[in-house]
Design a protein around this motif. Sequence first.
Motif, PDB file in Angstrom:
ATOM      1  N   LEU A 128      12.446  53.857 -41.082  1.00  0.00           N
ATOM      2  CA  LEU A 128      12.073  55.022 -41.883  1.00  0.00           C
ATOM      3  C   LEU A 128      12.432  54.792 -43.351  1.00  0.00           C
ATOM      4  CD1 LEU A 128      13.478  57.715 -39.410  1.00  0.00           C
ATOM      5  CD2 LEU A 128      11.171  56.745 -39.490  1.00  0.00           C
ATOM      6  N   ASN A 174      21.960  58.205 -41.855  1.00  0.00           N
ATOM      7  CA  ASN A 174      21.582  59.623 -41.819  1.00  0.00           C
ATOM      8  C   ASN A 174      20.722  59.962 -40.603  1.00  0.00           C
ATOM      9  OD1 ASN A 174      20.133  57.834 -43.643  1.00  0.00           O
ATOM     10  ND2 ASN A 174      18.811  59.522 -44.244  1.00  0.00           N
ATOM     11  N   ALA A 187      16.933  49.322 -40.987  1.00  0.00           N
ATOM     12  CA  ALA A 187      17.109  49.724 -42.390  1.00  0.00           C
ATOM     13  C   ALA A 187      17.629  51.166 -42.411  1.00  0.00           C
ATOM     14  CB  ALA A 187      15.817  49.554 -43.183  1.00  0.00           C
ATOM     15  N   ALA A 240      16.146  42.887 -41.665  1.00  0.00           N
ATOM     16  CA  ALA A 240      15.075  43.376 -40.788  1.00  0.00           C
ATOM     17  C   ALA A 240      14.062  42.279 -40.441  1.00  0.00           C
ATOM     18  CB  ALA A 240      14.367  44.542 -41.463  1.00  0.00           C
ATOM     19  N   TYR A 275      23.044  59.093 -51.519  1.00  0.00           N
ATOM     20  CA  TYR A 275      21.711  58.939 -50.921  1.00  0.00           C
ATOM     21  C   TYR A 275      21.358  60.081 -49.958  1.00  0.00           C
ATOM     22  CZ  TYR A 275      17.835  57.260 -48.218  1.00  0.00           C
ATOM     23  OH  TYR A 275      16.618  57.197 -47.602  1.00  0.00           O
ATOM     24  N   ASP A 307      21.188  47.329 -41.205  1.00  0.00           N
ATOM     25  CA  ASP A 307      20.838  47.366 -42.625  1.00  0.00           C
ATOM     26  C   ASP A 307      21.467  46.128 -43.273  1.00  0.00           C
ATOM     27  OD1 ASP A 307      19.898  49.960 -44.553  1.00  0.00           O
ATOM     28  OD2 ASP A 307      20.873  48.293 -45.594  1.00  0.00           O
ATOM     29  N   ARG A 316      17.663  61.521 -50.618  1.00  0.00           N
ATOM     30  CA  ARG A 316      16.702  61.564 -49.514  1.00  0.00           C
ATOM     31  C   ARG A 316      15.958  62.900 -49.437  1.00  0.00           C
ATOM     32  NH1 ARG A 316      12.964  60.796 -45.965  1.00  0.00           N
ATOM     33  NH2 ARG A 316      13.259  59.194 -44.388  1.00  0.00           N
TER      34      ARG A 316
HETATM   35  C1  SAM Z   1      15.696  54.274 -48.700  1.00  0.00           C
HETATM   36  S1  SAM Z   1      16.845  53.621 -47.533  1.00  0.00           S
HETATM   37  C2  SAM Z   1      16.314  54.362 -46.007  1.00  0.00           C
HETATM   38  C3  SAM Z   1      17.461  54.865 -45.187  1.00  0.00           C
HETATM   39  C4  SAM Z   1      17.061  55.685 -43.966  1.00  0.00           C
HETATM   40  N1  SAM Z   1      16.301  54.870 -43.025  1.00  0.00           N
HETATM   41  C5  SAM Z   1      16.238  56.895 -44.347  1.00  0.00           C
HETATM   42  O1  SAM Z   1      15.119  57.056 -43.841  1.00  0.00           O
HETATM   43  O2  SAM Z   1      16.720  57.727 -45.120  1.00  0.00           O
HETATM   44  C6  SAM Z   1      16.210  51.985 -47.345  1.00  0.00           C
HETATM   45  C7  SAM Z   1      17.191  51.040 -46.693  1.00  0.00           C
HETATM   46  O3  SAM Z   1      16.509  49.829 -46.383  1.00  0.00           O
HETATM   47  C8  SAM Z   1      17.465  48.789 -46.479  1.00  0.00           C
HETATM   48  N2  SAM Z   1      16.769  47.500 -46.521  1.00  0.00           N
HETATM   49  C9  SAM Z   1      15.880  47.082 -47.455  1.00  0.00           C
HETATM   50  N3  SAM Z   1      15.431  45.854 -47.148  1.00  0.00           N
HETATM   51  C10 SAM Z   1      16.043  45.490 -45.992  1.00  0.00           C
HETATM   52  C11 SAM Z   1      15.982  44.338 -45.162  1.00  0.00           C
HETATM   53  N4  SAM Z   1      15.186  43.297 -45.471  1.00  0.00           N
HETATM   54  N5  SAM Z   1      16.753  44.308 -44.060  1.00  0.00           N
HETATM   55  C12 SAM Z   1      17.557  45.348 -43.742  1.00  0.00           C
HETATM   56  N6  SAM Z   1      17.649  46.466 -44.486  1.00  0.00           N
HETATM   57  C13 SAM Z   1      16.903  46.544 -45.600  1.00  0.00           C
HETATM   58  C14 SAM Z   1      18.231  49.138 -47.741  1.00  0.00           C
HETATM   59  O4  SAM Z   1      19.468  48.476 -47.813  1.00  0.00           O
HETATM   60  C15 SAM Z   1      18.357  50.655 -47.586  1.00  0.00           C
HETATM   61  O5  SAM Z   1      19.559  51.002 -46.973  1.00  0.00           O
END
Ligand code: SAM
Length: 213
Positions: free
Chosen positions: A125, A65, A60, A109, A18, A84, A23
């Motif tokens: 983010l 990162n 999340a 979240a 990721y 997360d 990303r």
């Molecule tokens: C695309 S990643 C983003 C990671 C980092 N914040 C970034 O900006 O690169 C999205 C993250 O959201 C988390 N996520 C999705 N739904 C969630 C929830 N309801 N509660 C906590 N985490 C969640 C996923 O497990 C994933 O790790």
Amino acid sequence: MDSIAQQMMRNPVFSRVYEQLWRPVFTRLFSLGGTGTADVDRALTAYLSRPGDRLVLDVACGPGNYTRRFAENLTGDGRCVGIDFSPTMLSQAARTNQSRRSSYVRADAHAIPFSDNTFDVVTCLAALYLIPDPLPVVDELLRVTRPGGEVVIFTSVRTELSALPGVRQVAGFSGYHIFDRHEIVDRLRADGAEHVEQTITGQGQYVFATKPS
Ligand SMILES: C[S@@+](CC[C@H](N)C(=O)[O-])C[C@H]1O[C@@H](n2cnc3c(N)ncnc32)[C@H](O)[C@@H]1O
């Protein structure tokens, strides 16, 4: 049932690639039809990585990162906590983005396991668009922010490109939510946030807001 996007977030291979692979590409894709998502991302990271005695919550956080970068220049009792709900993302965070001032907690979240008015800065983010019921999460972000503290969100936004039928269908099928232009800012204002500012870069939006003192 989990969407394709949610399943990817729990996949160990995806969690490993990721940060280095997905990303950076995704950040560039967000610039389509506009410019500067990578530039705003750099400016945001520099701003949130500035020295200071702050409590930061990265909601999340994925593989941490941003969490590690937000933590590394903190001073005094400053800490950055990443939450997360994906165990594979958190394992990757523990492997690659652990530092003296960062820590990780498994949590949803929708129910952030911290008291009201706790954090100086709360970020979410590149995640709200993956969450099936995202607006109550916006309420949670503001709830745990201390009076005078900041909320920072990066997510999708509806544009001419993302409103095209094919794009909408693929997004809907994969579980990727595209927000109406006013959805996030209206929710923050309805929750009582002040100084709500939105910057749209291509297919993404950055939203900054302050909780009233
Ligand atoms: C695309 S990643 C983003 C990671 C980092 N914040 C970034 O900006 O690169 C999205 C993250 O959201 C988390 N996520 C999705 N739904 C969630 C929830 N309801 N509660 C906590 N985490 C969640 C996923 O497990 C994933 O790790």
